[in-house]
Design a protein around this motif. Structure first.
Motif, mmCIF file in Angstrom:
data_model
loop_
_atom_site.group_PDB
_atom_site.id
_atom_site.type_symbol
_atom_site.label_atom_id
_atom_site.label_comp_id
_atom_site.label_asym_id
_atom_site.label_seq_id
_atom_site.Cartn_x
_atom_site.Cartn_y
_atom_site.Cartn_z
ATOM 1 N N TRP A 1 0.839 -1.200 0.000
ATOM 2 C CA TRP A 1 0.000 0.000 0.000
ATOM 3 C C TRP A 1 0.870 1.245 0.000
ATOM 4 O O TRP A 1 0.583 2.214 -0.712
ATOM 5 C CB TRP A 1 -0.959 -0.008 1.194
ATOM 6 C CG TRP A 1 -2.153 -0.883 0.928
ATOM 7 C CD1 TRP A 1 -2.356 -2.156 1.374
ATOM 8 C CD2 TRP A 1 -3.297 -0.556 0.118
ATOM 9 N NE1 TRP A 1 -3.551 -2.650 0.896
ATOM 10 C CE2 TRP A 1 -4.145 -1.686 0.127
ATOM 11 C CE3 TRP A 1 -3.679 0.570 -0.622
ATOM 12 C CZ2 TRP A 1 -5.366 -1.701 -0.560
ATOM 13 C CZ3 TRP A 1 -4.897 0.542 -1.310
ATOM 14 C CH2 TRP A 1 -5.721 -0.583 -1.277
ATOM 15 N N LEU B 1 -10.295 -8.688 4.519
ATOM 16 C CA LEU B 1 -9.167 -8.206 3.708
ATOM 17 C C LEU B 1 -9.677 -7.316 2.572
ATOM 18 O O LEU B 1 -9.438 -7.563 1.387
ATOM 19 C CB LEU B 1 -8.340 -9.394 3.161
ATOM 20 C CG LEU B 1 -7.312 -10.000 4.142
ATOM 21 C CD1 LEU B 1 -7.911 -10.461 5.441
ATOM 22 C CD2 LEU B 1 -6.533 -11.118 3.504
ATOM 23 N N GLU C 1 -9.340 -4.770 7.434
ATOM 24 C CA GLU C 1 -8.187 -4.424 6.604
ATOM 25 C C GLU C 1 -7.041 -3.967 7.499
ATOM 26 O O GLU C 1 -7.242 -3.179 8.418
ATOM 27 C CB GLU C 1 -8.595 -3.318 5.614
ATOM 28 C CG GLU C 1 -7.483 -2.681 4.826
ATOM 29 C CD GLU C 1 -6.650 -3.652 3.999
ATOM 30 O OE1 GLU C 1 -7.212 -4.417 3.211
ATOM 31 O OE2 GLU C 1 -5.411 -3.640 4.156
ATOM 32 N N ALA C 2 -5.837 -4.455 7.193
ATOM 33 C CA ALA C 2 -4.666 -4.092 7.996
ATOM 34 C C ALA C 2 -4.169 -2.683 7.679
ATOM 35 O O ALA C 2 -3.643 -1.997 8.549
ATOM 36 C CB ALA C 2 -3.546 -5.094 7.737
ATOM 37 N N ASP D 1 -4.861 -6.847 12.126
ATOM 38 C CA ASP D 1 -4.559 -8.153 11.535
ATOM 39 C C ASP D 1 -5.773 -9.082 11.622
ATOM 40 O O ASP D 1 -6.312 -9.309 12.706
ATOM 41 C CB ASP D 1 -3.363 -8.752 12.305
ATOM 42 C CG ASP D 1 -2.844 -10.029 11.677
ATOM 43 O OD1 ASP D 1 -3.497 -10.541 10.739
ATOM 44 O OD2 ASP D 1 -1.792 -10.515 12.129
ATOM 45 N N PHE D 2 -6.168 -9.599 10.497
ATOM 46 C CA PHE D 2 -7.275 -10.563 10.405
ATOM 47 C C PHE D 2 -7.105 -11.698 11.414
ATOM 48 O O PHE D 2 -8.062 -12.111 12.067
ATOM 49 C CB PHE D 2 -7.279 -11.127 8.975
ATOM 50 C CG PHE D 2 -8.241 -12.250 8.723
ATOM 51 C CD1 PHE D 2 -9.550 -11.995 8.350
ATOM 52 C CD2 PHE D 2 -7.830 -13.579 8.836
ATOM 53 C CE1 PHE D 2 -10.435 -13.024 8.107
ATOM 54 C CE2 PHE D 2 -8.706 -14.614 8.589
ATOM 55 C CZ PHE D 2 -10.016 -14.340 8.228
ATOM 56 N N ARG E 1 -13.172 -11.850 -1.646
ATOM 57 C CA ARG E 1 -12.498 -11.613 -2.935
ATOM 58 C C ARG E 1 -11.064 -11.184 -2.644
ATOM 59 O O ARG E 1 -10.832 -10.210 -1.952
ATOM 60 C CB ARG E 1 -13.248 -10.540 -3.720
ATOM 61 C CG ARG E 1 -12.772 -10.399 -5.165
ATOM 62 C CD ARG E 1 -11.710 -9.341 -5.305
ATOM 63 N NE ARG E 1 -11.011 -9.446 -6.568
ATOM 64 C CZ ARG E 1 -9.994 -8.656 -6.907
ATOM 65 N NH1 ARG E 1 -9.562 -7.710 -6.102
ATOM 66 N NH2 ARG E 1 -9.379 -8.827 -8.054
HETATM 67 C C1 LIG Z 1 -5.340 -9.062 -2.572
HETATM 68 S S1 LIG Z 1 -5.822 -7.687 -1.616
HETATM 69 C C2 LIG Z 1 -7.583 -7.764 -1.836
HETATM 70 C C3 LIG Z 1 -8.293 -6.497 -1.464
HETATM 71 C C4 LIG Z 1 -9.797 -6.489 -1.741
HETATM 72 N N1 LIG Z 1 -10.467 -7.632 -1.198
HETATM 73 C C5 LIG Z 1 -10.109 -6.303 -3.192
HETATM 74 O O1 LIG Z 1 -10.856 -7.100 -3.733
HETATM 75 O O2 LIG Z 1 -9.620 -5.328 -3.793
HETATM 76 C C6 LIG Z 1 -5.570 -8.255 0.044
HETATM 77 C C7 LIG Z 1 -5.806 -7.183 1.077
HETATM 78 O O3 LIG Z 1 -5.719 -7.761 2.362
HETATM 79 C C8 LIG Z 1 -4.978 -6.953 3.245
HETATM 80 N N2 LIG Z 1 -4.357 -7.898 4.192
HETATM 81 C C9 LIG Z 1 -3.434 -8.846 3.928
HETATM 82 N N3 LIG Z 1 -3.148 -9.573 5.016
HETATM 83 C C10 LIG Z 1 -3.937 -9.084 6.009
HETATM 84 C C11 LIG Z 1 -4.120 -9.434 7.358
HETATM 85 N N4 LIG Z 1 -3.440 -10.435 7.911
HETATM 86 N N5 LIG Z 1 -5.010 -8.736 8.087
HETATM 87 C C12 LIG Z 1 -5.717 -7.720 7.525
HETATM 88 N N6 LIG Z 1 -5.595 -7.340 6.242
HETATM 89 C C13 LIG Z 1 -4.708 -8.007 5.484
HETATM 90 C C14 LIG Z 1 -3.993 -6.223 2.348
HETATM 91 O O4 LIG Z 1 -3.573 -4.985 2.897
HETATM 92 C C15 LIG Z 1 -4.815 -6.043 1.070
HETATM 93 O O5 LIG Z 1 -5.496 -4.823 1.075
#
Ligand SMILES: C[S@@+](CC[C@H](N)C(=O)[O-])C[C@H]1O[C@@H](n2cnc3c(N)ncnc32)[C@H](O)[C@@H]1O
Length: 253
Positions: free
Chosen positions: A24, A75, A96-97, A135-136, A153
């Motif tokens: 990001w 996420l 979302e992180a 964090d998820f 998604r």
């Molecule tokens: C592949 S992107 C998908 C974003 C969204 N779902 C989309 O369709 O555009 C994955 C997202 O998950 C977030 N992410 C990754 N690991 C995470 C975690 N452990 N906890 C929270 N968010 C996380 C990332 O910052 C990113 O924005």
């Protein structure tokens, strides 16, 4: 070298959230789509029982009815699917992180989010949108669920293979009643499938065996869409030209 190989686990960041923070910060967000997800639009009727379109819902009674139902968007990034679901009247709980992602979502859609440091929640003006930032894998998700719908998604397929068990454990906590029984959820998942020996992801491949292992023990699985990913797509190219997209509709057993 594939992206997953550049990531190393550290005790202070066991789930490699730093990897995503960095993406990001550097604006490397090729996963973000500047349109409402077409699979979500195609499957929204199966999910909700309503023939909703991409346009905001006009029926105010239905809007009010929908505002009793919550979509969990794990996420979530800054997906356009959040304002879309809000425009249909639904409540949305995002996770979302990256605060950069949430702030961009806020700005791009004029959501007027307010952040509460204690709860780690961004909340929209009318309360229908909440986004947990953190964090998820360590989120106390059972405090916010159970959820009526899930839109997964770029979420299950974003996590490393070795974290999948943990991922399912969190999703299950999100979808149980307080007495431990399953809430009556509908879970829509977008996934990719390719030869894992050719590409390490992300996104990470989900094949039939993965569905058996991670979802079959607790979900009834319906594959509602399958399509070949065009050969010139980044993922298909990385996987030597062959990749599929599958959409699953999961419901409690
Ligand atoms: C592949 S992107 C998908 C974003 C969204 N779902 C989309 O369709 O555009 C994955 C997202 O998950 C977030 N992410 C990754 N690991 C995470 C975690 N452990 N906890 C929270 N968010 C996380 C990332 O910052 C990113 O924005």
């Amino acid at each position: 070298m594939t992206e997953s190989k550049t990531v190393t686990e550290s005790p202070s960041d066991p789930f490699n959230v730093d990897f995503w923070h960095k993406r990001w910060e550097e604006n490397r967000i090729g996963f973000h789509k500047s349109e409402i997800n077409p699979h979500l639009l195609r499957q929204i009727e199966k999910m909700t029982g309503q023939s909703l379109t991409a346009e905001p819902i006009r029926d105010s009674a239905q809007f009010l009815e929908n505002s009793k139902k919550t979509w969990f968007v794990p996420l979530c990034g800054k997906t356009m699917d959040i304002p879309y679901l809000l425009s249909q009247g639904f409540r949305v709980f995002g996770l979302e992180a990256s605060t950069l992602a949430i702030e961009a979502l806020d700005e791009e859609h004029s959501l007027s989010l307010i952040y509460n440091d204690e709860t780690k929640l961004f909340t929209g003006a009318d309360g229908r949108l909440q986004i947990y930032t953190g964090d998820f894998f360590t989120c106390p998700i059972e405090k916010f669920g159970p959820f009526d719908y899930v839109w997964d998604r770029g979420s299950f397929i974003a996590v490393e293979y070795s974290f999948r068990k943990n991922y399912i454990e969190v999703m299950q906590r999100a979808l149980r009643n307080p007495d431990g029984s399953w809430y009556s959820f509908k879970y829509l998942m977008d996934s990719v499938q390719y030869d894992k020996s050719k590409f390490g992801g992300p996104p990470r491949s989900v094949d039939d065996e993965d569905m058996e292992q991670f979802f079959k023990p607790w979900c009834s699985i319906q594959r509602v869409e399958s399509e070949v990913i065009p050969e010139d797509d980044r993922v298909a190219k990385a996987a030597c030209g062959k990749a599929l997209c599958h959409i699953y509709l999961l419901t409690p057993l």
